[in-house]
Scaffold this motif. Structure first.
Motif, short mmCIF file in Angstrom:
data_model
loop_
_atom_site.label_atom_id
_atom_site.label_comp_id
_atom_site.label_asym_id
_atom_site.label_seq_id
_atom_site.Cartn_x
_atom_site.Cartn_y
_atom_site.Cartn_z
N ILE A 130 42.21 26.99 -61.62
CA ILE A 130 42.09 27.13 -60.34
C ILE A 130 41.09 28.45 -59.95
O ILE A 130 41.35 29.39 -60.33
CB ILE A 130 43.32 27.27 -59.75
N ILE A 144 39.56 30.09 -56.38
CA ILE A 144 39.66 30.32 -55.11
C ILE A 144 38.72 31.17 -54.53
O ILE A 144 38.16 32.47 -55.17
CB ILE A 144 41.17 31.23 -54.86
N HIS A 154 47.22 24.00 -51.83
CA HIS A 154 46.26 22.85 -51.76
C HIS A 154 45.81 22.62 -53.00
O HIS A 154 45.98 21.40 -53.65
CB HIS A 154 45.01 23.07 -50.79
N GLU A 155 45.29 23.68 -54.03
CA GLU A 155 44.85 23.37 -55.35
C GLU A 155 45.84 23.02 -56.34
O GLU A 155 45.67 22.09 -57.28
CB GLU A 155 43.93 24.55 -55.71
N GLY A 215 38.40 26.27 -52.49
CA GLY A 215 38.99 26.56 -53.85
C GLY A 215 38.92 25.23 -54.72
O GLY A 215 38.40 24.35 -54.15
N GLN A 216 39.11 25.37 -55.94
CA GLN A 216 38.76 24.14 -56.74
C GLN A 216 39.82 24.38 -58.02
O GLN A 216 40.10 25.43 -58.50
CB GLN A 216 37.17 24.60 -57.30
N HIS A 217 40.12 22.98 -58.48
CA HIS A 217 40.66 22.85 -59.58
C HIS A 217 40.04 22.27 -60.65
O HIS A 217 39.23 21.28 -60.50
CB HIS A 217 42.09 22.25 -59.31
N HIS A 259 46.80 19.13 -56.24
CA HIS A 259 46.20 18.47 -57.01
C HIS A 259 46.37 18.47 -58.44
O HIS A 259 46.05 17.50 -58.97
CB HIS A 259 44.56 18.86 -57.12
#
Length: 165
Positions: free
Chosen positions: A101, A103, A121-122, A82-84, A125
């Protein structure tokens, strides 16, 4: 089989238990027993609504999320699940930041607990940039049992790797 890349930070005793499950060809059975269901969130629109609902429940004062989507390249290119991001844009004479975000699309066919864990989790952040104690306390607050879900997710990823290779 000695390479448990997702479990490297865990104690050797725990890693050996996982290796034993793998040797006995029981890792998949173990995971299926603990997590028998798959979620129904298959579109980016549904994922956005899901993530925004969690954000509104736990992080009302955090910045709004502008976009949430599944990304088929995320795990391959960025070595992340995942990434923000904060995407900066100039609109007129103003600089705005859009919160996004992404996923990994492998979570389209995952147990609901794992999708929730990655989304949480993301989202965490948004308040805590670093993976520190405050970050993990926030994750645990939003999803009681977060640490166990994270470990089981690592088992799930190990199982997927073994199934592919």
């Amino acid at each position: 089989m000695s390479d448990l890349k997702y479990l490297g930070a865990y104690p050797a005793v725990l890693q050996e238990q996982v290796r034993e499950l793998i040797r006995a060809d029981r890792l998949g059975v173990h995971l299926a027993k603990r997590y028998p269901e798959r979620h129904a969130i298959q579109t980016d629109k549904a994922l956005y609504a899901y993530a925004n609902g969690i954000r509104q429940s736990f992080l009302r004062v955090a910045p709004a999320i502008d976009k949430v989507l599944y990304d088929s390249k995320l795990d391959v290119l960025h070595h992340a699940l995942g990434q923000h991001r904060a995407i900066s844009r100039v609109q007129g004479g103003k600089l705005t930041a859009k919160k996004e975000i992404r996923i990994a699309s492998l979570f389209k066919d995952a147990p609901p607990e794992f999708l929730e864990m990655i989304v949480i989790h993301e989202l965490a952040h948004l308040k805590e940039r670093e993976h520190n104690k405050a970050f993990y306390r926030l994750c645990e607050y939003m999803q009681p049992g977060y640490a166990q879900f994270e470990f089981d997710l690592r088992l799930y990823l190990t199982h997927l790797d073994l199934s592919r290779g």
